[in-house]
Design an enzyme around this catalytic site. Structure first.
Site, short mmCIF file in Angstrom:
data_model
loop_
_atom_site.label_atom_id
_atom_site.label_comp_id
_atom_site.label_asym_id
_atom_site.label_seq_id
_atom_site.Cartn_x
_atom_site.Cartn_y
_atom_site.Cartn_z
N ASN A 23 0.80 -1.22 0.00
CA ASN A 23 0.00 0.00 0.00
C ASN A 23 0.84 1.27 0.00
O ASN A 23 0.31 2.37 -0.14
CB ASN A 23 -0.96 0.00 1.19
CG ASN A 23 -2.08 -1.02 1.02
OD1 ASN A 23 -2.34 -1.48 -0.09
ND2 ASN A 23 -2.72 -1.38 2.11
N ARG A 92 -7.79 -1.83 -7.33
CA ARG A 92 -8.34 -0.50 -7.05
C ARG A 92 -7.28 0.59 -7.08
O ARG A 92 -7.57 1.74 -7.40
CB ARG A 92 -9.00 -0.49 -5.68
CG ARG A 92 -10.24 -1.33 -5.55
CD ARG A 92 -11.00 -0.98 -4.29
NE ARG A 92 -11.40 0.42 -4.29
CZ ARG A 92 -12.49 0.90 -4.87
NH1 ARG A 92 -13.28 0.09 -5.52
NH2 ARG A 92 -12.77 2.18 -4.81
N CYS A 116 -10.70 -5.91 -4.41
CA CYS A 116 -11.43 -6.75 -3.46
C CYS A 116 -12.90 -6.35 -3.39
O CYS A 116 -13.23 -5.17 -3.44
CB CYS A 116 -10.83 -6.62 -2.05
SG CYS A 116 -9.33 -7.56 -1.79
N ASP A 124 -15.57 9.37 -5.27
CA ASP A 124 -16.13 10.72 -5.41
C ASP A 124 -15.27 11.78 -4.73
O ASP A 124 -15.22 12.93 -5.18
CB ASP A 124 -17.56 10.77 -4.86
CG ASP A 124 -17.66 10.37 -3.40
OD1 ASP A 124 -16.94 9.44 -2.99
OD2 ASP A 124 -18.45 10.99 -2.65
N ILE A 330 -15.02 0.98 8.90
CA ILE A 330 -14.44 1.54 7.67
C ILE A 330 -15.18 1.06 6.42
O ILE A 330 -15.59 1.85 5.59
CB ILE A 330 -12.94 1.18 7.56
CG1 ILE A 330 -12.19 1.66 8.81
CG2 ILE A 330 -12.34 1.80 6.29
CD1 ILE A 330 -12.18 3.15 9.01
#
Length: 421
Positions: A23, A92, A116, A124, A330
């Site tokens: 990440n 993503r 995922c 957005d 989350i």
């Protein structure tokens, strides 16, 4: 389709070197698009998502090579500032090319992302922020089409307050802001170590960023950035996964190459569970004997307990003494591992975004199916402690985020092997 066959066989012992953070590596690879100069990265994990990102960048015209854990990138000759659906749908993080392409070239065409299946995770906030910086954006046929306003040569600075804390949104807007005209202030910015690593890399490239590591980033745009050399930070989620594995199976394992400070929330909960931890600047030793104690926790943005550790720690609670509540704040739809853990004999009941876990003394091996990246990791941990054999199917999810997990676990005594599909 590959599978993992795991036999529960007791405590783990030895050392594991923690890989670089996926990440952090993925947005940092996208930062290469901000400069025409060469770019070298070290400690890059050897993962499917990294290979997909490399393929995407090459398709745009980037010269890119991977040699072990080193990646070199040269974005001097970009001829196609576009991220097509066939690559974006599997990852993503592909959305992270949007900000750099728009900032440097003034236009970009990026497919709406996939990855995922753990919730909507809308983009957005990225779009709203870029529009505040002067971008004209439309979404047509599943693609984000972005360009500068007529007559504009660069994005312009703006004060951007996101409606929620968003890691990829912060990263995208940060990369756009470093080449914008004037000052950009990102309020409610994500504080994750991976965001900080990206910001530190951008500073090496010549960006002017204040407030790194806080929720308010102030960026003075520059006209051009230079190439850089950078070592990617350790993967705190991989480290946390191995910590939970030892806490569940028992044993004595030292993790190398990971600074403990990026894992404070997880370490605190492990101590509550009865785990013995000792640590130095870049290592953590985990020792566990007997059953853990059940520990309730709630996921939230960094520096609180990470959502990416929820499934692994829930698995630890499955074999703990007592009962605990796990609350996921989350992502929606992030309890897909519950059904599979219950197949192994766990006692988990979910209601809304909360799971009630009552610990059992023993899990029993079975065939289970991985549904997403971190759910896969929880099933591997379950296999290490379950009686008999556990077969984890659809481990392509696991390969997206863990660098040689079966090799690292085998090296500390786990009975685990890959079955080629």
């Amino acid at each position: 389709m590959d599978k993992l066959l795991i036999e529960g066989n007791g405590p783990l012992s030895g050392e594991i070197r923690v890989s670089g953070a996926k990440n952090a590596a993925l947005p940092i690879m996208c930062a290469a698009l901000l400069t025409p100069e060469p770019f070298t990265l070290h400690n890059v994990p050897n993962l499917q998502d990294v290979r997909t990102m490399l393929k995407l960048l090459r398709q745009m015209g980037v010269e890119g090579t991977q040699d072990g854990h080193d990646v070199t990138l040269d974005a001097a000759a970009i001829d196609a500032p576009e991220a097509p659906y066939d690559l974006v749908k599997t990852m993503r993080a592909s959305i992270l090319v949007l900000g750099p392409l728009l900032a440097r070239f003034g236009h970009a065409r990026v497919s709406l992302p996939g990855g995922c299946g753990i919730g909507a995770r809308p983009v957005d906030q990225h779009i709203k922020g870029l529009q505040q910086m002067g971008a004209e954006i439309v979404i047509e046929h599943g693609y984000i089409e972005a360009k500068l306003a007529d007559g504009a040569k660069r994005l312009h600075g703006a004060r951007i307050v996101t409606d929620m804390v968003t890691v990829t949104g912060t990263e995208n807007l940060l990369m756009a802001a470093v080449l914008a005209d004037g000052e950009t202030v990102l309020e409610n910015a994500a504080r994750e170590p991976e965001v900080t690593d990206l910001a530190n890399l951008l500073v090496k490239m010549g960006a002017r960023i204040d407030g790194i590591g806080t929720d308010r980033l102030v960026v003075q745009g520059v006209e051009a950035l230079r190439g850089a050399e950078h070592t990617v930070i350790a993967d705190r989620i991989e480290a946390g996964t191995f910590l939970c594995a030892v806490a569940a199976a028992g044993g004595d394992v030292t993790l190398r190459g990971v600074p403990p400070g990026i894992l404070d929330a997880v370490l605190d909960k492990l101590r509550e569970a009865g785990v013995t931890l000792t640590m130095g600047d870049d290592w953590i030793r985990v020792q566990m004997h007997g059953r853990p104690k059940a520990v309730s926790f709630r996921t939230s943005e960094y520096p609180a307990f990470p959502t990416d550790m929820q499934a692994q720690f829930m698995m630890l609670n499955c074999i703990a003494e007592g009962a605990a509540l796990v609350t996921e704040t989350i992502f929606e739809n992030r309890f897909m591992h519950v059904q599979e853990l219950n197949r192994l004999g766990a006692n988990i009941i979910t209601e809304g975004n909360t799971a009630a876990v009552t610990g059992v003394e023993q899990l029993s091996g079975a065939t289970v199916m991985a549904t997403d990246l971190r759910a896969s990791a929880s099933l591997v941990i379950a296999g290490l402690v379950a009686q008999g054999e556990t077969l984890v199917d659809r481990i392509y999810h696991l390969d997206r985020g863990y660098d040689c997990i079966e090799d690292k676990l085998s090296a500390v005594g786990a009975k685990i092997r890959r079955i080629q599909g």
